[in-house]
Design an enzyme around this catalytic site. Sequence first.
Site, PDB file in Angstrom:
ATOM      1  CG  ASP A  11      -6.763 -11.530 -11.694  1.00 36.49           C
ATOM      2  OD1 ASP A  11      -6.221 -10.840 -11.959  1.00 36.49           O
ATOM      3  OD2 ASP A  11      -6.654 -13.087 -11.723  1.00 36.49           O
ATOM      4  CG  ASP A  32       4.975  -1.240  -7.991  1.00 34.94           C
ATOM      5  OD1 ASP A  32       5.711  -1.410  -8.769  1.00 34.94           O
ATOM      6  OD2 ASP A  32       5.114  -1.127  -6.745  1.00 34.94           O
ATOM      7  N   GLY A  36       0.898  -1.169  -0.113  1.00 34.03           N
ATOM      8  CA  GLY A  36      -0.086  -0.051  -0.257  1.00 34.03           C
ATOM      9  C   GLY A  36       0.769   1.256   0.091  1.00 34.03           C
ATOM     10  CG  ASP A  69      -2.427  -6.521  -4.330  1.00 34.12           C
ATOM     11  OD1 ASP A  69      -1.512  -6.130  -4.787  1.00 34.12           O
ATOM     12  OD2 ASP A  69      -2.173  -7.972  -4.093  1.00 34.12           O
ATOM     13  CD1 TRP A 105       4.167   2.789  -4.819  1.00 38.90           C
ATOM     14  CD2 TRP A 105       3.269   2.836  -7.130  1.00 38.90           C
ATOM     15  NE1 TRP A 105       5.295   2.687  -5.643  1.00 38.90           N
ATOM     16  CE2 TRP A 105       4.651   2.825  -7.095  1.00 38.90           C
ATOM     17  CE3 TRP A 105       2.550   2.764  -8.098  1.00 38.90           C
ATOM     18  CZ2 TRP A 105       5.319   2.469  -8.352  1.00 38.90           C
ATOM     19  CZ3 TRP A 105       3.117   2.824  -9.176  1.00 38.90           C
ATOM     20  CH2 TRP A 105       4.456   2.637  -9.382  1.00 38.90           C
ATOM     21  CE  LYS A 132       7.080  -4.191 -10.252  1.00 41.33           C
ATOM     22  NZ  LYS A 132       7.514  -4.027  -8.882  1.00 41.33           N
TER      23      LYS A 132
HETATM   24  C1  LIG Z   1       5.515  -5.002  -5.855  1.00 41.38           C
HETATM   25  S1  LIG Z   1       3.810  -5.324  -5.006  1.00 41.38           S
HETATM   26  C2  LIG Z   1       3.245  -3.709  -5.179  1.00 41.38           C
HETATM   27  C3  LIG Z   1       3.906  -2.723  -4.243  1.00 41.38           C
HETATM   28  C4  LIG Z   1       3.104  -1.612  -3.979  1.00 41.38           C
HETATM   29  N1  LIG Z   1       3.043  -0.615  -5.076  1.00 41.38           N
HETATM   30  C5  LIG Z   1       3.210  -0.811  -2.911  1.00 41.38           C
HETATM   31  O1  LIG Z   1       3.822   0.252  -3.162  1.00 41.38           O
HETATM   32  O2  LIG Z   1       3.113  -1.184  -1.716  1.00 41.38           O
HETATM   33  C6  LIG Z   1       3.355  -6.164  -6.529  1.00 41.38           C
HETATM   34  C7  LIG Z   1       1.876  -6.462  -6.021  1.00 41.38           C
HETATM   35  O3  LIG Z   1       0.993  -7.167  -7.267  1.00 41.38           O
HETATM   36  C8  LIG Z   1       0.035  -7.889  -6.922  1.00 41.38           C
HETATM   37  N2  LIG Z   1      -0.441  -8.816  -8.141  1.00 41.38           N
HETATM   38  C9  LIG Z   1       0.186  -9.529  -8.714  1.00 41.38           C
HETATM   39  N3  LIG Z   1      -0.530 -10.048  -9.673  1.00 41.38           N
HETATM   40  C10 LIG Z   1      -1.886  -9.291  -9.431  1.00 41.38           C
HETATM   41  C11 LIG Z   1      -3.146  -9.383 -10.220  1.00 41.38           C
HETATM   42  N4  LIG Z   1      -3.278 -10.175 -11.522  1.00 41.38           N
HETATM   43  N5  LIG Z   1      -4.197  -8.686  -9.716  1.00 41.38           N
HETATM   44  C12 LIG Z   1      -4.081  -7.906  -8.636  1.00 41.38           C
HETATM   45  N6  LIG Z   1      -2.813  -7.829  -8.083  1.00 41.38           N
HETATM   46  C13 LIG Z   1      -1.853  -8.374  -8.435  1.00 41.38           C
HETATM   47  C14 LIG Z   1       0.653  -8.815  -5.708  1.00 41.38           C
HETATM   48  O4  LIG Z   1      -0.438  -9.463  -5.064  1.00 41.38           O
HETATM   49  C15 LIG Z   1       1.727  -7.730  -5.084  1.00 41.38           C
HETATM   50  O5  LIG Z   1       0.928  -7.337  -3.991  1.00 41.38           O
END
Ligand SMILES: C[S@@+](CC[C@H](N)C(=O)[O-])C[C@H]1O[C@@H](n2cnc3c(N)ncnc32)[C@H](O)[C@@H]1O
Length: 304
Positions: free
Chosen positions: A141, A166, A98, A125, A100, A206
């Site tokens: 998702d 991200d 969280g 997420d 961002w 990203k």
């Molecule tokens: C690097 S983290 C994000 C960090 C976040 N931006 C922060 O600043 O705290 C990547 C996130 O992408 C989520 N994610 C991956 N595939 C996803 C999907 N299909 N739908 C939703 N979230 C997804 C993962 O659960 C993970 O929490």
Amino acid sequence: MKVKFIQNQISINIWGNLQKTNEYKEIHHILNKYYIIYLLLIYLQKLKPLHHIQDIYYRKAKEDQFRARSAYKLLQIDDSFQIFRQVERAIDLCAAPGSWSQVLVKKLTEKNFLPSESCRIVSVDLQEMAPLDHVTQIQGDITKKATVDEILKKFNNQRADIIVCDGAPDVTGFHDIDYYIQSQLIVAALNICLMTLRDNGIFVAKIFKGSDIKLLYSQFKLFFNQVYFMKPKSSRASSVEYFIICLQYTPKIQTQDFHLYTFLKEIEQAEKQKQETIDQEIEKEQSKYYKFITCGDLSGFDEN
Ligand SMILES: C[S@@+](CC[C@H](N)C(=O)[O-])C[C@H]1O[C@@H](n2cnc3c(N)ncnc32)[C@H](O)[C@@H]1O
């Protein structure tokens, strides 16, 4: 630690009562020396996972109460592109834990859009995220249509000014699979832009090194007037991530009954064909002007 010195059938307890004959004093000394090295190695090994303490952004995130150091990536992107200048409503895709979303709250609060009666920030997420003031969360998702419908419902069918993503899949270690899943997240995020981003809106996502930059550029240019790539200072040099920043959303296509994935594939095909034609042209031109002609014979020396 007890050490049995079998050859001489004498038990040496190096930390307890050592039998201090001259012969064994020396052995005691050697064992102690190596034990200290052993302890030192264990200590260093324990230190290894703490390397992030030396990371300035990790420490800063703790001080500023951000949930992750990633917050600074978005802040540094903003320093370069002023992405929050006209933002009232924002969507954070793949938001957990969280940080961002925290940046979005900070920016909207600075602009006095928060606190607000209506929903201003929606974060999505797969994972559950600890609650954040002023943030409406959806556990879902981003590749699923149901998630997009839910976002629109939260915003009362109003469109967002900015969408950030991200997203990172769980890495399998198989480069092709990881790369494929990551590109699916980008396509899903772009799909969400088509359905929820306002005209002239902004998209930040990203991407991973190894992505075809030229292709991404031409694909995103069909939806945004300006497309940039950036690796913020806070993104570790060892990380393969960097970010695509798309400004002025102006889709040049109708989004009704529109299949984005097929469309992007068509662009990929068109780009490939364009490149092939260019390559053929270059080859043709080179054969015209840059033909090398062998000359001379073995009867004399070259000048050099
Ligand atoms: C690097 S983290 C994000 C960090 C976040 N931006 C922060 O600043 O705290 C990547 C996130 O992408 C989520 N994610 C991956 N595939 C996803 C999907 N299909 N739908 C939703 N979230 C997804 C993962 O659960 C993970 O929490």
